[in-house]
Enzyme design. Structure first.
Site, PDB file in Angstrom:
ATOM      1  N   CYS A   2       0.871  -1.016  -0.057  1.00  0.00           N
ATOM      2  CA  CYS A   2       0.090  -0.038   0.083  1.00  0.00           C
ATOM      3  C   CYS A   2       0.940   1.365   0.035  1.00  0.00           C
ATOM      4  O   CYS A   2       2.167   1.326   0.043  1.00  0.00           O
ATOM      5  CB  CYS A   2      -0.895   0.146   1.203  1.00  0.00           C
ATOM      6  SG  CYS A   2      -1.681  -1.679   1.402  1.00  0.00           S
ATOM      7  N   GLU A 487       7.911 -12.342 -21.654  1.00  0.00           N
ATOM      8  CA  GLU A 487       7.634 -10.899 -21.180  1.00  0.00           C
ATOM      9  C   GLU A 487       6.712 -10.403 -22.229  1.00  0.00           C
ATOM     10  O   GLU A 487       5.607  -9.709 -21.654  1.00  0.00           O
ATOM     11  CB  GLU A 487       9.065 -10.136 -21.302  1.00  0.00           C
ATOM     12  CG  GLU A 487       8.800  -8.632 -21.020  1.00  0.00           C
ATOM     13  CD  GLU A 487       8.607  -8.505 -19.577  1.00  0.00           C
ATOM     14  OE1 GLU A 487       8.198  -9.348 -19.111  1.00  0.00           O
ATOM     15  OE2 GLU A 487       8.020  -7.226 -19.485  1.00  0.00           O
ATOM     16  N   LYS A 491       3.269  -8.766 -20.573  1.00  0.00           N
ATOM     17  CA  LYS A 491       2.634  -7.446 -20.878  1.00  0.00           C
ATOM     18  C   LYS A 491       1.360  -7.423 -21.444  1.00  0.00           C
ATOM     19  O   LYS A 491       0.463  -6.529 -20.839  1.00  0.00           O
ATOM     20  CB  LYS A 491       3.489  -6.779 -21.821  1.00  0.00           C
ATOM     21  CG  LYS A 491       4.917  -6.283 -21.709  1.00  0.00           C
ATOM     22  CD  LYS A 491       5.080  -5.051 -20.495  1.00  0.00           C
ATOM     23  CE  LYS A 491       4.995  -5.435 -18.995  1.00  0.00           C
ATOM     24  NZ  LYS A 491       6.092  -5.934 -18.478  1.00  0.00           N
ATOM     25  N   GLU A 494      -0.919  -8.591 -18.585  1.00  0.00           N
ATOM     26  CA  GLU A 494      -0.986  -7.614 -17.302  1.00  0.00           C
ATOM     27  C   GLU A 494      -2.093  -6.337 -17.580  1.00  0.00           C
ATOM     28  O   GLU A 494      -2.661  -6.180 -16.895  1.00  0.00           O
ATOM     29  CB  GLU A 494       0.399  -6.972 -17.114  1.00  0.00           C
ATOM     30  CG  GLU A 494       1.267  -7.976 -16.171  1.00  0.00           C
ATOM     31  CD  GLU A 494       2.414  -7.178 -15.898  1.00  0.00           C
ATOM     32  OE1 GLU A 494       3.231  -6.656 -16.845  1.00  0.00           O
ATOM     33  OE2 GLU A 494       2.952  -7.291 -14.715  1.00  0.00           O
ATOM     34  N   LYS A 610       2.607  -2.128  -8.186  1.00  0.00           N
ATOM     35  CA  LYS A 610       4.096  -1.837  -8.788  1.00  0.00           C
ATOM     36  C   LYS A 610       4.931  -2.469  -7.916  1.00  0.00           C
ATOM     37  O   LYS A 610       6.004  -3.023  -8.433  1.00  0.00           O
ATOM     38  CB  LYS A 610       4.591  -0.354  -9.237  1.00  0.00           C
ATOM     39  CG  LYS A 610       5.750  -0.232  -9.935  1.00  0.00           C
ATOM     40  CD  LYS A 610       5.705   0.692 -10.941  1.00  0.00           C
ATOM     41  CE  LYS A 610       6.966   0.588 -11.766  1.00  0.00           C
ATOM     42  NZ  LYS A 610       6.660  -0.492 -13.018  1.00  0.00           N
TER      43      LYS A 610
END
Ligand code: M6R
Length: 615
Positions: A2, A487, A491, A494, A610
């Site tokens: 958070c 990858e 992407k 996601e 992130k």
């Protein structure tokens, strides 16, 4: 993961908290909340979903406020308890006088909760955080001093925490404490800040004090006091942030992700700067603090990472083995930490992380250190927890990456691996001199080639439009680009929520081929002149025979490809071994444009954050 902010000072407290939380929103966006100390009253506002909802709520209810002089704020990525108003932070004690925001996970919260319930505390949420509020309030009832109550309480917590606390009876004091979760103090004039990360304070001050584990910070508008957990004052260094608030602006791009994709040529130039300046000179990688003789004898490397950083690690393995002949194992940090590894003092362990905060990787690094391995960290955040654990540190200098989907930090990690692999090869002395020269020459050319890809994205946009309605994708490649297939697929998953999986092209026929029909596009990465081109072409033919739609990403100019493939995305000529630094770019763009066409929230995809600071 958070985000938390605390503020005491002369500015409009609500604006400072919102500006800080906006710049921390990459850390979570399930719910948001603030608590304000308003003329001796604690006022709490919470909303579900993104921060904008809380901003709207506060705009409507602004007349309720007199003149807040301090406050704490939080954006949540739910761990304990679903995203709901009752579980949103700040949490309070039974009487409502004490408020807490928290990032991390309290592992012994159930035992503590039971003890506190037996003492008469009234719990309302399912969170571990509420336990902290009751615990500190219980201590406060004995000491009547917030600072001491926080210190006494955190001694009882197991797990990870960064907390900000306020009490009604100590207006204009915010107390912060941390263990295994990031926290810093922003030093102002007539104002001070506490936050999870530097973007929260950059608009107001560049002066920063990074807290270490088991430290407690007490801020008022004019004073900062930092103590250890026993109350002994600690003298801390004030560091100056080396970047400007402009780095947090989209600079005219629709999304941070698109801006960050376009920054990649300069990011690569930055990584190469000072390390590769002359193709006849050896790579200058003074960051590796291992003497040459030890490096010469090095026979085992382990790389640990998660997500996109794990894919960079796979490229790293391929090229270190190829250039330097050193055996490399790559493992997801979350797997490494739960098994008996063979890491020992002769192993070089490389941790890769954009954020430097990923809990799984930090735990893995700590385990490797306990086994006396030399730990080299490759990270975009030299100010992070992970960087502090490093014996050697390679900062990748990609600049702040705001979009949750990693792009420029990935290419920066790749380039760092190329430099490291060449550096190791130069020390080992196994590579042909002219091959090395060509490699270096081509590395220097990479930014210009990527600029070429970025200067004309119409074919990628067209492809995205054509394929945005498909529900599943397969990405295939061989060799050094296998990680690129992983990858590229990650992407797409996601940010568009489309099911995409990367496979070794040769594995297709061993199972996945069963899924192929006209609803399953197959994207393949084909770089001629290397070891895999012809073989992948055959795999594409096999897919075509099963009616799959085919997309090629290639540096080939062969016009025959246009009849085999439904779409051919072309990139400039590049050697296969260096191609992952270019092939990733059109795949980032393809994922971006598909998500854009589908109207997805590109920069803040659902369920993600992130920095993943929980295991
Ligand atoms: O900060 P890290 O590189 O350690 O983060 C690892 C992963 O969580 C991260 O790469 C994640 O997969 C990103 N969402 C990738 O876009």
């Amino acid at each position: 993961m958070c985000g938390i902010v605390g503020y005491v000072g002369h500015r409009d407290v609500v604006s400072v908290l919102f500006s800080g939380l906006t710049n921390l929103e990459y850390r979570g966006y399930d719910s948001a909340g603030i608590a304000l100390n308003d003329k001796g009253d604690i006022k709490i506002y919470k909303t579900l979903g993104k921060l904008i909802n809380l901003k709207n709520e506060l705009t409507e209810r602004k007349s309720e406020l007199i003149q807040p002089t301090s406050g704490i704020g939080h954006i949540r990525w739910a761990t304990h308890g679903s995203p709901s108003l009752i579980n949103a932070h700040p949490h309070t004690c039974t009487c409502g006088k004490l408020v807490v925001v928290h990032n991390g996970i309290i592992e012994n919260y159930k035992e503590l909760r039971e003890e506190l319930i037996n003492k008469g505390c009234n719990f309302r949420s399912q969170t571990d955080t509420e336990t902290i509020a009751h615990l500190i309030a219980d201590e406060y009832s004995k000491t009547k001093k917030l600072e001491e109550a926080v210190r006494n309480s955190v001694k009882k917590l197991q797990g990870a925490y960064a907390i900000c606390v306020m009490h009604k009876d100590e207006p204009d004091v915010v107390v912060g404490a941390r263990k295994h979760a990031p926290m810093l103090v922003g030093v102002g004039e007539g104002e001070n800040f506490i936050a999870s990360d530097t973007p929260a304070i950059i608009e107001y001050t560049k002066k920063t004090i990074y807290l270490d584990d088991n430290e407690v910070a007490v801020i008022t508008k004019d004073k900062i006091k930092i103590t250890d957990i026993n109350g002994n004052e600690v003298v801390k260094k004030v560091e100056i942030l080396p970047w400007e608030p402009i780095a947090l602006s989209k600079l005219g791009y629709k999304h941070f992700m698109l801006k960050e994709i376009h920054e990649q040529p300069d990011v690569i130039r930055n990584v190469l700067n000072g390390k590769l300046y002359d193709i006849d000179a050896p790579i200058a990688l003074n960051e590796v603090k291992i003497d040459k003789d030890t490096l010469k004898k090095l026979i085992k490397i382990e790389i640990i990472a998660c997500g996109t950083s794990l894919h960079a690690a796979l490229v790293g393995k391929y090229i270190i083995e190829d250039f330097a002949g050193i055996s490399v194992e790559v493992e997801a940090s979350s797997e490494y930490i739960y098994r008996k590894t063979t890491t020992d003092s002769s192993t070089l362990v490389i941790g890769v992380s954009q954020s430097g905060e990923t809990a799984d990787t930090i735990t893995a690094i700590k385990q490797a250190k306990e086994k006396n391995a030399h730990v080299l960290i490759i990270t975009n955040r030299p100010d992070s927890n992970m960087a502090r654990l490093a014996d050697s540190l390679i900062p990748v200098n990609a600049g702040i990456e705001v979009s949750v989907a990693a792009t420029k930090s990935y290419t920066a990690q790749l380039i760092s691996f190329y430099l490291l692999a060449i550096h190791l090869a130069e020390i080992k002395g196994g590579l042909d001199k002219s091959y090395l020269k060509n490699l270096k020459h081509e590395l220097i050319q990479l930014p210009t080639k990527i600029e070429e890809v970025l200067s004309n994205t119409s074919a990628i946009q067209e492809c995205a439009r054509k394929f945005s309605s498909f529900k599943n994708f397969i990405y295939i490649a061989r060799g050094v680009n296998l990680a690129t297939a992983f990858e590229g697929a990650l992407k797409l998953k996601e940010i568009s929520y489309i099911n995409a999986t990367g496979y070794a092209a040769g594995e297709l026929k061993h199972g996945p081929i069963a899924m192929l029909d006209e609803t399953m596009p197959v994207l393949s990465i084909l770089i001629p002149g290397g070891i895999s081109y012809e073989k992948i072409l055959s795999n594409c033919e096999e897919a075509k025979a099963r009616n799959a739609k085919l997309i090629a990403l290639t540096s080939s100019t062969d016009s025959n490809l246009d009849s085999l493939f439904d779409v051919v995305l072309r990139i400039p000529p590049v050697s296969e071994i260096l191609s992952p630094a270019i092939t990733c770019v059109p795949l980032q763009l393809l994922a971006y444009y598909i998500a854009e066409f589908l109207g997805k929230d590109v920069d803040q995809p659902r369920n993600l954050a992130k920095s993943v600071t929980v295991e």
